[in-house]
Design an enzyme around this catalytic site. Structure first.
Site, mmCIF file in Angstrom:
data_model
loop_
_atom_site.group_PDB
_atom_site.id
_atom_site.type_symbol
_atom_site.label_atom_id
_atom_site.label_comp_id
_atom_site.label_asym_id
_atom_site.label_seq_id
_atom_site.Cartn_x
_atom_site.Cartn_y
_atom_site.Cartn_z
ATOM 1 N N VAL A 1 0.833 -1.318 -0.012
ATOM 2 C CA VAL A 1 -0.198 0.117 -0.134
ATOM 3 C C VAL A 1 0.913 1.259 -0.010
ATOM 4 C CG1 VAL A 1 -1.760 1.331 1.383
ATOM 5 C CG2 VAL A 1 -1.964 -1.174 1.077
ATOM 6 N N GLU B 1 -1.196 5.146 -5.506
ATOM 7 C CA GLU B 1 -2.702 5.240 -5.939
ATOM 8 C C GLU B 1 -3.117 6.281 -6.479
ATOM 9 O OE1 GLU B 1 -1.365 4.996 -2.669
ATOM 10 O OE2 GLU B 1 -2.173 2.968 -1.871
ATOM 11 N N ASP C 1 0.631 23.361 -43.331
ATOM 12 C CA ASP C 1 0.041 23.745 -44.645
ATOM 13 C C ASP C 1 0.165 25.156 -44.634
ATOM 14 O OD1 ASP C 1 -0.818 21.318 -45.443
ATOM 15 O OD2 ASP C 1 -2.841 21.471 -44.688
ATOM 16 N N ASP D 1 -5.618 18.620 -44.134
ATOM 17 C CA ASP D 1 -7.274 18.802 -44.320
ATOM 18 C C ASP D 1 -7.735 17.763 -45.261
ATOM 19 O OD1 ASP D 1 -6.200 19.887 -46.310
ATOM 20 O OD2 ASP D 1 -6.995 21.828 -46.191
ATOM 21 N N ASP E 1 -4.426 13.209 -47.105
ATOM 22 C CA ASP E 1 -3.662 13.681 -45.963
ATOM 23 C C ASP E 1 -3.431 12.556 -44.879
ATOM 24 O OD1 ASP E 1 -2.417 16.062 -47.202
ATOM 25 O OD2 ASP E 1 -3.904 17.404 -46.294
ATOM 26 N N GLU F 1 7.589 6.732 2.466
ATOM 27 C CA GLU F 1 6.701 5.542 3.476
ATOM 28 C C GLU F 1 7.257 4.420 3.511
ATOM 29 O OE1 GLU F 1 3.104 6.235 1.477
ATOM 30 O OE2 GLU F 1 2.809 8.361 1.739
ATOM 31 N N ASP G 1 -2.076 12.579 -1.724
ATOM 32 C CA ASP G 1 -2.042 12.089 -3.081
ATOM 33 C C ASP G 1 -3.264 12.610 -3.848
ATOM 34 O OD1 ASP G 1 0.078 11.006 -2.305
ATOM 35 O OD2 ASP G 1 -0.315 8.860 -2.849
#
Length: 910
Positions: A304, A309, A351, A639, A643, A708, A749
């Site tokens: 954990v 997470e 273009d 476009d 293409d 941790e 977090d």
């Protein structure tokens, strides 16, 4: 199902006669093959064919499935790790007398669900937006049914329908022309050729290339001038557009480097967690008297603690937030990870028409009566910068508006119907306030052979107006208008006019000449009407650059991004526009020159050339591949239908939202809703800012989790050695319980990390070079920072914990102090990370609010009945003093670490 017309009943047509070269057949044979005639289909037959062939539309592949989009949010290695952690939390219930940790599992699954919702909402909205763009582009068509003209939705067109085409119409399907009148179509969306294509009904050889099949019209093209009728021979996915769409749908969506990196990071974390659990279990089993249950609990706790997470949720949220900001800047992102990919773009292949320019032909220069005039955007005519009376140019402008087939459109979305050049002539006259109201008596139409057009309009005496190529018009003039009166057209004046025409053309202007004369008989022969005219002057026009583009191009260059122009226009126009917006025209190349280069030669050439003219979509792909072979990260605009391959293969494919085709949009990663190059610059700046934010919270999350893990790992080892009796008697007496760690991860977090994703861009974000495409989120500095911060958290945190145990504080109170210390350290440490980007404390109010809420939630856990659920006790003033001392030690050591990292890896990057 095939939709190519063939003999047989409506039920079995779909299986016959595929691959017919319709352009090689005369019209009568075409009608025989489709079982139709010039009067069109009967309504009943049209319905039967519609049932057989289906709708005349491009299949966009898989339909948008909300369930599929939602499930795709959980296909990530980090997500699998979180599921494993939840299962381990429940797995302890397998031991006799031990209940499953439902709270732990529920918290993990809650985080998973939040992440899934974030990603689903963004992806689903993007797909819906693309679908809306597609539906908006479905026009109506005029066909002959039961011998009468009727208007139907273009999706209802079937093979055998006779389509009536007028100026401004969209061609609804692939069709063989059977009648034309000065018909020209714009096929740039399909062939890449910007010039209009003159059409005929004559059959051509079967092997004739697509762009030269003058007797065919194709879906997704449009009628530029004239009119005609055509019999539909292919619909839907069997059209030329459909065949390209099929190729695009067959291609796989490549994962972006960032997606690969996040997945790789998750796997690394997973392997690391498994290895760490195995190491701790081996140490505990060998060196301590820990029971199997204690070893499993330590393993769950480490899992954990190690799994970030919040990482999937925060990554998704930050990308989604950036995507929303891009929508506000007229850029629609179709895939979230592409938002981050924009930050590493170091070459933009763009273009010209509509992206760098306004996509609107504009008259900018006039010549009449021996004087040259510059035309400003307000319609004023100037000589040497000084305004002049518009009466001097009124006859020239009026002739341009009268000898003209363009007209104002009825709908708000389209300003003019007709040829863009003729629309420019109308605008020039309107803006200058010239009255050109008239009744047309006769038209002698333009053709590619004649290179001129003449109209006769009503008046006291009918007047003929001619426009066309300057040489053609001059050949039919014997006088010139000067000071309001016709005077003889001498050789000297003729030479002056031709020299002015050359000057205009040298500046990449499209030049038309104008002439007029009174004609007593409007029904006279063409030769009589088109001879002995009075020369009025020249109008030069160009598609001007957008005002904001030069600054945007300069910003990109300052940011270390090369900008390369590719256009189907000629070299003169391309270089003229290029110079206007900041391109170096030196060494401009044409598509034919590109064709002659080998792959190796082109790789060397693309590093120096900034302007490519007369290119086809195939040339675009070659230029793209050459740049990518040189390790560039390329964004490419497009476009047209063809293409699409280049858009698909580009690192970031950018389609045009206003003039782009559906196939181009589907092949792209991002759609510009305003077709504006400046939007690309803004998107790249947003992508860089997003990458910065991702790097900030990855640093934040991983360093916190590293701390941790080390706290739990070293704390258990030291505790079982220093306090063997205490740790042996109480299996749950770990340094921090899984619930505490989940709470730390949830509150630190969660909101703070999410708010970190909303951090503003550094002010000078476009002043730094692009990051290399292969540069990882976790670079050497971040690795050193993560390890260093984790070590500092461990030293100061465990010192606080064991100091508390050593001063007669019980284990629960020592855990509570460590628990509170870690929450406070992790949220306050965010500013240390942000300071590297020159961001002040108050620059992100959302972050300040999130930190305040996090600290308030921690106080609620300590001083309300929630303390029982977390197995903690209220912290006394003396214990707050100890926490404060540990916190001061952490800050001091952290500042020293930052100074050391700045010395080793460089200072701020903001």
């Amino acid at each position: 199902m095939s939709s190519e017309a063939s003999p047989g009943s409506a039920a079995d047509r779909e299986s016959d006669a595929d691959g017919v070269a319709w352009h090689s057949l005369p019209p009568d044979d075409v009608f025989d093959r489709v079982e139709g005639d010039e009067s069109g289909l009967a309504s009943e037959e049209a319905r039967a064919r519609f049932e057989a062939y289906g709708p005349n539309e491009i299949d966009e592949g898989r339909e948008i499935s909300p369930l599929r989009i939602f499930l795709s949010q959980f296909q990530d290695f980090l997500i699998y790790l979180l599921v494993l952690a939840a299962l381990l939390s429940l797995g302890v219930g397998l031991f006799p007398g031990v209940d499953p940790n439902y709270t732990d599992a529920a918290l993990i699954l809650l985080i998973l669900l939040a992440n899934g919702i974030f990603g689903f909402v963004q992806d689903y909205q993007a797909e819906r937006s693309i679908e809306a763009l597609r539906k908006m582009s479905s026009p109506e068509a005029t066909v002959l049914r039961d011998g009468r003209k009727v208007t139907v939705d273009s999706t209802e067109i079937v093979p055998g329908d006779v389509v009536v085409l007028e100026q401004g119409d969209a061609v609804p399907a692939d069709a063989r022309l059977v009648d034309t009148s000065s018909l020209e179509t714009n096929e740039s969306a399909l062939t890449g050729e910007s010039a209009n294509v003159a059409k005929t009904v004559d059959a051509v050889a079967a092997e004739t290339p697509l762009a030269e099949r003058a007797n065919m019209v194709y879906m997704n093209t449009s009628v530029a001038r004239g009119r005609g009728t055509a019999v539909v021979v292919r619909t839907g996915m069997d059209t030329e557009v459909g065949s390209i769409a099929t190729q695009i749908q067959g291609a796989d969506d490549d994962r972006t480097p960032f997606q690969e990196e996040v997945d790789h990071l998750g796997k690394q974390i997973g392997y690391g967690v498994v290895g760490l659990i195995a190491l701790v279990a081996a140490v505990q089993f060998t060196l301590t008297a820990a029971t199997p249950l204690t070893i499993l609990l330590v393993g769950v706790t480490l899992a954990v603690a190690a799994v970030p997470e919040g990482l999937p949720a925060v990554v998704t949220f930050t990308l989604a937030l950036g995507s929303r900001r891009l929508v506000d800047r007229n850029a629609l992102v179709r895939r979230l990870p592409v938002v981050e990919s924009l930050g590493s773009v170091d070459v933009i292949v763009t273009d010209k028409t509509g992206t760098l320019t306004e996509n609107r032909m504009t008259v900018t220069r006039l010549y009449t009566a021996g004087e040259t005039y510059d035309v400003t955007t307000d319609g004023a005519s100037r000589v040497g910068g000084e305004p002049v009376d518009s009466a001097a140019v009124a006859p020239l402008l009026r002739s341009g508006a009268v000898c003209n087939n363009a007209e104002r459109a009825a709908d708000a979305e389209t300003e003019f119907l007709g040829d863009p050049t003729e629309a420019a002539l109308l605008v020039a006259a309107e803006t200058a306030g010239v009255d050109f109201d008239h009744d047309r008596l006769r038209e002698i139409p333009f053709s590619s052979e004649r290179k001129r057009m003449t109209v006769v309009v009503d008046g006291e005496t009918p007047t003929a107006h001619m426009k066309g190529a300057p040489e053609e018009v001059l050949d039919r003039c014997d006088r010139v208008l000067e000071d309001g009166d016709p005077t003889p057209l001498t050789d000297e004046k003729r030479a002056e006019i031709l020299a002015t025409n050359s000057d205009f053309a040298g500046d990449a202007l499209r030049v038309l000449a104008f002439a007029s004369k009174r004609v007593p008989d409007a029904d006279a022969s063409e030769a009589e009407i088109e001879d002995g005219l009075v020369f009025l002057g020249l109008q030069g026009m160009i598609d001007p650059a957008r005002d904001e583009v030069p600054g945007a191009v300069a910003d990109c260059r300052n940011a270390g991004i090369r900008v390369v122009m590719v256009t189907g226009d000629n070299v003169e126009t391309a270089t003229a526009v290029g110079e206007t917006v900041g391109f170096d025209p030196e060494g401009a190349m044409t598509g034919q020159e590109v064709e002659r280069l080998s792959a190796a030669e082109l790789q060397r050439t693309v590093e120096d050339v900034e302007v490519f003219a007369r290119v086809t979509p195939e040339h675009k792909v070659r230029i793209l591949e050459a740049l990518q072979a040189n390790d560039h990260n390329v964004a490419m605009t497009g476009d047209g239908v063809n293409d699409a391959p280049a858009l698909r293969n580009a690192d970031v494919g950018i389609a045009m939202g206003l003039r782009g085709t559906d196939v181009a949009r589907q092949a792209s990663d991002m759609v510009l809703r305003d077709d504006n190059f400046a939007t690309i610059r803004d998107a790249i700046a947003e992508g860089r800012g997003i990458f910065d934010n991702i790097r900030k919270f990855v640093n934040y999350l991983l360093s916190a989790n590293a701390g941790e893990v080390l706290v739990v790992f070293l704390g258990v080892l030291v505790g079982t050695i220093a306090y063997p009796t205490l740790f042996a008697e109480r299996a749950e007496a770990l340094i921090l319980t899984p619930v505490m760690l989940l709470w730390i991860n949830l509150v630190t977090d969660g909101l703070p990390a999410l708010a970190l994703g909303a951090d503003p861009q550094a002010e000078n974000i476009l002043d730094r070079p692009p990051r290399p495409a292969d540069e990882p989120v976790i670079d050497r500095r971040m690795l050193a920072s993560t390890a260093g911060i984790g070590a500092i958290m461990t030293v100061t945190g465990l010192a606080l914990f064991f100091y508390g145990l050593g001063t007669a504080v019980d284990l629960i109170r020592a855990q509570t102090m460590l628990f509170t210390f870690l929450v406070a350290v992790e949220v306050i440490r965010i500013q240390v990370i942000r300071s590297r980007y020159d961001l002040s404390v108050g620059s992100n109010p959302w972050l300040l609010g999130a930190i305040g809420v996090t600290l308030l939630l921690q106080l609620l856990v300590l001083y309300t009945p929630l303390a029982t659920a977390f197995d903690v006790q209220p912290v006394s003033l003396r214990e707050w003093a100890w926490i404060g001392a540990a916190f001061a030690g952490f800050l001091g050591l952290n500042l020293g670490l930052s100074a050391l990292l700045d010395r080793l890896y460089g200072p701020t990057i903001g």
